[in-house]
Scaffold this active site. Structure first.
Site, PDB file in Angstrom:
ATOM      1  CB  ALA A 153      -1.016  -0.232   1.018  1.00  0.00           C
ATOM      2  CG  ASP A 166       6.187  -6.800  -2.226  1.00  0.00           C
ATOM      3  OD1 ASP A 166       6.884  -8.118  -1.956  1.00  0.00           O
ATOM      4  OD2 ASP A 166       5.218  -5.459  -1.512  1.00  0.00           O
ATOM      5  NE  ARG A 205      -3.703  -2.427   2.539  1.00  0.00           N
ATOM      6  CZ  ARG A 205      -4.227  -3.939   2.291  1.00  0.00           C
ATOM      7  NH1 ARG A 205      -5.092  -4.290   1.722  1.00  0.00           N
ATOM      8  NH2 ARG A 205      -3.535  -4.891   2.621  1.00  0.00           N
ATOM      9  CE  LYS A 258       1.061  -7.515  -2.630  1.00  0.00           C
ATOM     10  NZ  LYS A 258       1.153  -6.627  -1.121  1.00  0.00           N
ATOM     11  CG  ASP A 282       3.426  -4.439   6.388  1.00  0.00           C
ATOM     12  OD1 ASP A 282       3.296  -3.274   6.227  1.00  0.00           O
ATOM     13  OD2 ASP A 282       2.706  -5.537   6.255  1.00  0.00           O
ATOM     14  CB  CYS A 321       4.339 -17.562  33.378  1.00  0.00           C
ATOM     15  SG  CYS A 321       4.526 -15.801  33.745  1.00  0.00           S
TER      16      CYS A 321
END
Length: 1009
Positions: free
Chosen positions: A431, A457, A468, A481, A529, A585
């Site tokens: 995007a 990419d 988007r 892409k 990202d 935990c």
């Protein structure tokens, strides 16, 4: 959205990432909103593009004007062949292709009252003040949401009028604050003592509304409507009258509630005279007057001020003075500079203001998030050359009949040539990458001789990308892409020189993206990202002294960081917030939030359906597998998988039922056996204090839908791992379950359950060698038998890798059921399917508005990099939160000290540069290099490394040290990994001296250069 269906269902495959930003209710409201966008220059088409991708009901684009050369510098759906053609008509088809659910029509006539009545939201761009006032009056009178947006050169304005009674249903996009109750008094008002469970305060503010849950004793609070609070202190707050309630005993959680708000807006005519300007101070006031003066100037002359025309600038300033009631507050230099560049059309400015304005459209349509009240002004005049505008003349900025005329009007023709010669590397074509590339094409980056853009990419296009990313279309799903984006760029600007590659950027591709590649670049733009990948690219830029533009988004939040060699701190500096991992935990025994149970369920998925199958396959196919295993857990898992091998669907159902019993009944009973509800610590403090929740065991019920959801999902996945046919018959599964007899729970004694991370680390890890040897022997014999009878392949399993974007595979179904059952154990509110998918799939919420704005901000910093700005304070890091809306820009910090020797410190950008040739013209040996470093730099070296390779160490034997010191530098470099594929011209060395100080790297220029 599937408008053909009566219920108006949302196309979740297309809008999945946006759904996590807006939610289903807001998306349905969008789907019923008709929008008019007037003005199809760069800003108008940005707004139209964003709201079409978002999925409004329909969009009408309006413009009575024809395409001009200056439009092409920011209007990405116009080309040279459209010059002289109506802008709205030329753009309509391109916009319609963005989203098949959103009809787009073009209109070129007059904006009359009857025409405007057909829309719920009206957006004006590139309009006269007379038209703005006319349309605003009509919209305010008919309760039509009105938005005004404009950019002029390096400045922009935004105005909203949503009527006198606009309801904001969800003002905030932040996660609600939660606090754990420690005590509640009986009184009027009642006083609540609470904290975040980590030793910090509650975090609430006066006027917040909260709801209670899980309170014992004073349980009447659990059913109360949201109540307003008054903060007394960091850990205390007041609520309503609790005097008639039962005494508080224990437990309870306060959760912040997003309450609807009623807002009232003034029409444009009134707001011009008494403006409410969003957080811009005197600069916003001066720009408010500057834009009004610009309207007066165009009404007077019939044109905008000529680029860099001082006479026009002085006249506009004179008009601004006439409008100002407080002339001492008018920033005259700001208004004058604004006038000098106001004829410009810039793609980054259109992207930024377009992102801001289109988010306001979505707010107007949905009532989600706080709208702007009422004005916002923005300028990026710091993008002009540092030496001042004297570098730019009327002659250098005059129109040339070029697609870049709108940009040349601001920066001049020489700068345009410099842009065309740039060599940039774009990492990621998602995007943000697509928006960056679109802006690069518009501004002419790498569109000249010697210029180049490399975009890489490794991912292919998924359908969810289409909502988007403007460079992809439905027919592109499944394609790379990078290649698709590059092809779309060439359509937008045929002169751009872009190369697409399908590779990740990391240590494994340094032969592709190594020294020769990076040294040829002018800069890098990150569109990733992964924080790990972004940090790696930053490290490459530090090594090769290249500027970096780093951008990121999450929902309506976004940021841009500009990283300049020697000038700014690097990416991920110590001042940056770090993501905190959930203690193990907590996940295993003491969850307190639904996020904890979802992460636990995600780990369960891999632990049941992926790792056991992978280990069994290695065991059957790799003879050395057993000898390499030193943990009983893995080997016991292999033995269990072999013993549990099902032969029918009914076996899978039984396995799922037994696993259900183990997790949600027996494990909880065992925990309560070790830590009963009234258990106290050694210091006498109750053990089950918040944030710990005391669990309760579940009793299996075939008629409970969640219980059966787990059985069906788990049995289906278990069957798939064993390559069995899956059955979806719930009734048949119930019959199998009712015939089962589950043994009663017997507590285990002497079991130690860690309660802290420290105890988890300290837990005994010693391997029972005798048991390990025996288990290896047992498994080896079992494999031998399987292979001898030819059954080895029959026991091979099918590992299942979690896939979040295939809604039919049952993966998220399992996660949701497993998590919600555990949540029920611990009294935690369950999560729906969408939240389960988002958390388990680690999905980052995304929306086109934020992406466009962030890319615009990044490209404004690109202008400064191309100019070569050297003043730290001319650069801007940015933080954006469109939900509020908030835009904060601030100079980056200088680089901190990263290296130290003695009393001297250096930043991460520093390196010690040494020639590999001695004074005699001969290549240096390692011994000669170390002697030179000792003599010139005063560095007594005891170890030399290059990456992970040790080239010299003082603890080596004397013979080995002597041989290594005698070697030439090119010999050392030739032995390094990858050297045979791509010989290096620079040998980078890390030195370890006699103390623990960290030295900057040594860069040795090799003779082969």
């Amino acid at each position: 959205m599937r408008r053909s269906e009566s219920l108006g269902e949302i196309d979740e495959g297309l809008y999945s990432r946006q759904l996590y930003v807006l939610g289903h209710a807001a998306m349905r409201k969008l789907a019923n909103t008709t929008v008019l966008v007037s003005g199809m220059k760069g800003l108008g088409v940005e707004i139209a593009k964003n709201i079409i991708l978002a999925g409004v009901k329909s969009v009408t684009v309006h413009d009575p004007g024809n395409t001009q050369w200056t439009d092409l510098s920011s209007q990405f759906f116009l080309s040279e062949c459209d010059v002289g053609r109506n802008r709205a008509v030329a753009s309509q088809q391109h916009l319609a292709e963005l989203n098949s659910y959103v009809p787009v029509t073009a209109f070129t006539g007059e904006l009359t009252e009857s025409f405007l009545a057909a829309f719920q939201v009206v957006v004006l761009t590139n309009s006269t003040l007379e038209e703005q006032l006319h349309v605003s009056d009509i919209c305010h009178a008919h309760n039509i949401r009105f938005i005004l947006a404009d950019t002029k050169g390096l400045a922009g304005q935004l105005f909203c009028d949503f009527g006198e009674n606009f309801v904001v249903n969800e003002p905030s996009d932040t996660e609600p604050i939660c606090a754990y109750v420690q005590h509640i008094s009986q009184g009027s008002p009642g006083v609540v003592t609470c904290g975040d469970g980590e030793g910090h305060g509650h975090g609430f503010a006066d006027g917040d509304f909260v709801m209670f849950s899980g309170v014992e004793g004073m349980s009447q609070l659990n059913s109360c409507e949201p109540c307003a609070i008054r903060v007394l202190g960091e850990f205390t707050l007041e609520i309503g009258d609790t005097s008639s309630f039962a005494p508080y005993q224990r437990g309870g959680v306060l959760t912040q509630v997003n309450m609807p708000q009623l807002h009232s807006y003034a029409p444009l005519r009134a707001a011009l005279a008494e403006p409410k300007i969003k957080a811009m101070g005197d600069r916003g006031d001066s720009l408010h007057l500057g834009f009004q003066a610009l309207h007066s100037f165009t009404a007077e002359t019939g044109r905008l001020p000529w680029p860099k025309a001082q006479t026009d600038a002085e006249r506009l300033l004179e008009l601004a003075r006439g409008l100002s009631t407080h002339k001492e507050n008018l920033d005259e230099e700001l208004v004058r500079t604004f006038a000098l560049v106001s004829a410009g059309e810039l793609s980054p400015m259109a992207a930024l203001l377009g992102g801001l304005a289109s988010q306001e459209v979505l707010k107007a349509a949905s009532g989600k998030f706080l709208p702007l009240e009422q004005w916002m002004y923005f300028d990026a005049l710091e993008c002009l050359p540092e030496q001042g505008t004297e570098l730019l003349t009327e002659e250098s900025c005059v129109p040339r009949g070029s697609r870049y005329d709108g940009q040349i009007a601001v920066f001049g023709a020489d700068f345009q040539k410099r842009l065309g010669q740039q060599k940039y590397f774009v990492v990621g074509a998602g995007a943000i990458g697509c928006e960056l590339l679109k802006n690069f094409a518009m501004i002419g980056l790498a569109a000249g001789e010697g210029g180049s853009i490399t975009v890489t990419d490794m991912d292919t296009i998924e359908r969810s990308n289409l909502s988007r990313q403007l460079l992809f279309r439905p027919q592109d799903v499944g394609k790379l892409k990078s290649e698709t984006a590059a092809a779309a760029l060439r359509q937008m600007n045929p002169t751009i020189r872009v190369t697409a590659q399908p590779h990740p950027v990391g240590p494994n591709t340094e032969t592709l993206y190594g020294e020769h590649f990076f040294l040829a670049l002018d800069g890098v733009a990150n569109a990733l990202d992964s924080m790990q990948a972004r940090a790696y690219v930053d490290g490459r830029c530090i090594r090769y002294l290249k500027p970096l533009l780093d951008s990121g988004t999450e929902g309506t939040k976004g940021h841009v960081q500009v990283i300049v060699p020697h000038l700014t701190q690097p990416f991920g500096s110590p001042s940056d917030p770090k993501e905190m991992a959930v203690p193990l935990c907590t996940l295993r025994h003491f969850p307190s939030t639904i996020e904890h149970t979802l992460q636990w369920a995600r780990d369960e998925f891999d632990g049941l359906f992926k790792m056991p199958a992978e280990n069994v396959n290695k065991y059957l196919e790799d003879p050395a597998f057993l000898e390499r295993q030193w943990t009983l857990e893995v080997l016991e898992g292999v033995r269990s998988s072999l013993k549990e091998k099902p032969h029918s669907w009914q076996d899978c159902v039984r396995w799922a039922r037994q696993h259900w019993e183990s997790l949600y009944h027996q494990a909880v009973l065992q925990l309560l056996h070790v830590f009963p509800p009234g258990h106290e610590t050694s210091s006498g403090i109750p053990f089950w204090l918040p944030p710990k929740r005391c669990p309760r065991p579940l009793e299996f019920d075939c008629d409970n839908s969640t219980h059966m959801d787990y059985i069906m999902a788990a049995a289906s996945l278990f069957a798939q791992t064993h390559r069995l046919q899956v059955c979806r018959d719930r009734a048949a599964a119930r019959e199998t379950l009712r015939a089962m007899v589950v043994p009663p729970f017997q507590p285990a004694h002497g079991v130690q359950i860690p309660t802290t991370e420290e105890e988890m680390v300290e837990a005994p890890t010693r391997v029972d060698e005798v048991q390990l040897v025996a288990l290896r022997q047992e498994l080896a014999e079992c494999r031998q038998v399987l292979l001898e009878v030819g059954c080895g392949s029959a026991h091979l399993m099918e590992p299942i890798h979690f896939e979040k974007d295939d809604d039919s595979n049952g993966h998220v179904d399992f996660i949701m059921a497993a998590s919600n059952l555990r949540a029920e154990n611990y009294g935690i509110a369950p999560a729906d399917w969408h939240k389960s998918k988002r958390v388990a799939g680690r999905i980052i919420p995304a929306i086109a508005t934020t992406t466009a704005a962030v890319a615009g901000l990044a490209c404004l910093e690109l202008y400064k990099l191309v100019w070569g700005h050297q003043d730290l304070h001319s650069y801007r890091n940015s933080f954006l939160q469109l939900a509020e809306p908030l835009l904060a820009r601030f100079p980056p910090l200088p680089p901190p000290a990263a290296y130290k020797y003695g009393q001297e410190t250096w930043s991460c950008w520093h390196r010690i540069e040494v020639s590999g040739i001695g004074a005699d013209g001969e290549e240096l040996s390692l011994q000669e290099l170390l002697a030179q470093l000792q003599r010139v730099q005063g560095l007594p070296v005891r170890m030399v490394l290059s990456g992970a390779a040790i080239l010299y160490a003082s603890f080596w034997s004397e013979q080995k040290r002597k041989e290594q010191l005698a070697r030439r530098l090119t010999q050392l470099a030739g032995d390094l990994p990858g050297a045979a594929i791509q010989p290096s011209t620079v040998l980078v060395l890390e030195l370890v001296c006699e103390d623990d100080d960290i030295l900057p790297p040594v860069h040795v220029q090799l003779p082969c250069a």
